[in-house]
Write a protein that holds these residues in place. Sequence first.
Motif, PDB file in Angstrom:
ATOM      1  N   ASN A   1       0.854  -1.171   0.000  1.00 35.62           N
ATOM      2  CA  ASN A   1       0.000   0.000   0.000  1.00 35.62           C
ATOM      3  C   ASN A   1       0.901   1.235   0.000  1.00 35.62           C
ATOM      4  O   ASN A   1       1.534   1.554   0.996  1.00 35.62           O
ATOM      5  CB  ASN A   1      -0.904  -0.024   1.233  1.00 35.62           C
ATOM      6  CG  ASN A   1      -1.923   1.088   1.200  1.00 35.62           C
ATOM      7  OD1 ASN A   1      -1.753   2.054   0.480  1.00 35.62           O
ATOM      8  ND2 ASN A   1      -2.957   0.934   1.994  1.00 35.62           N
TER       9      ASN A   1
ATOM     10  N   ILE B   1       0.684   4.060   2.900  1.00 34.15           N
ATOM     11  CA  ILE B   1       1.338   3.828   4.191  1.00 34.15           C
ATOM     12  C   ILE B   1       2.843   4.041   4.046  1.00 34.15           C
ATOM     13  O   ILE B   1       3.469   4.733   4.853  1.00 34.15           O
ATOM     14  CB  ILE B   1       1.039   2.397   4.707  1.00 34.15           C
ATOM     15  CG1 ILE B   1      -0.437   2.252   5.013  1.00 34.15           C
ATOM     16  CG2 ILE B   1       1.878   2.098   5.938  1.00 34.15           C
ATOM     17  CD1 ILE B   1      -0.846   0.828   5.299  1.00 34.15           C
TER      18      ILE B   1
ATOM     19  N   LYS C   1       3.772   7.736   3.490  1.00 32.87           N
ATOM     20  CA  LYS C   1       3.704   8.548   4.713  1.00 32.87           C
ATOM     21  C   LYS C   1       4.969   8.391   5.536  1.00 32.87           C
ATOM     22  O   LYS C   1       5.554   9.370   5.986  1.00 32.87           O
ATOM     23  CB  LYS C   1       2.488   8.147   5.553  1.00 32.87           C
ATOM     24  CG  LYS C   1       1.182   8.621   4.994  1.00 32.87           C
ATOM     25  CD  LYS C   1       0.036   8.139   5.849  1.00 32.87           C
ATOM     26  CE  LYS C   1      -1.286   8.437   5.172  1.00 32.87           C
ATOM     27  NZ  LYS C   1      -2.419   7.881   5.932  1.00 32.87           N
ATOM     28  N   HIS C   2       5.402   7.147   5.719  1.00 30.73           N
ATOM     29  CA  HIS C   2       6.605   6.908   6.506  1.00 30.73           C
ATOM     30  C   HIS C   2       7.853   7.413   5.784  1.00 30.73           C
ATOM     31  O   HIS C   2       8.728   8.016   6.413  1.00 30.73           O
ATOM     32  CB  HIS C   2       6.753   5.408   6.827  1.00 30.73           C
ATOM     33  CG  HIS C   2       5.757   4.927   7.821  1.00 30.73           C
ATOM     34  ND1 HIS C   2       5.846   5.212   9.163  1.00 30.73           N
ATOM     35  CD2 HIS C   2       4.652   4.170   7.666  1.00 30.73           C
ATOM     36  CE1 HIS C   2       4.845   4.650   9.802  1.00 30.73           C
ATOM     37  NE2 HIS C   2       4.086   4.016   8.910  1.00 30.73           N
TER      38      HIS C   2
END
Length: 186
Positions: free
Chosen positions: A12, A15, A18-19
């Motif tokens: 995904n 996710i 974002k990190h």
Amino acid sequence: MRYVRSCWTVRNNSILNKHLEKYICNHYQELLNISKKLTKNSDWAGDLLQNVILQLYDKKEINLKSIDDNNIKYYIVKCLTVNWYSTTSPFYRKERRESSLYSELHTDINYPDMDNTIQEHEIMDIMEMEWSEQSWFNKVIFTKYLALGSLKKVSVDTTIPLTSIKRYIDNTKDTIKQNTFKKFNR
């Protein structure tokens, strides 16, 4: 995310993005310093880091043991290393190889200077005149030498001994060279 053989396979992108984005924003200067060390302070350091960041955003799947700062940093440093040292990496193919071609081209081109261009034309005119004054035999031998590229090939083609071919070629060169410089320096 799913657990596969003791590592996280992140499929995904939101996710992961974002990190990654959080890590890159918080540690960009550190990554740039690592890139500079890796490239030995090359001008390519910033470009390398930017290229790797874009590659990470484009990846569909990244295998990490866990999504934490250390693993992300290790992964980015590994990508930097591979992209810098591999001649098949996207960074090398896209940036360094193309740039090296342009830099080689830039160093090989002698940009014309108007004074030199005029002198070159004068020299070429004198050389053409000297060429036209050569005997037909010297012209034929010299033309064969230019076309075939070696004294031995001319010798085989004409059945004239190699030493004689060398003498004819050298005499033609010397005559044209000496007369050209005599006439040009008047």
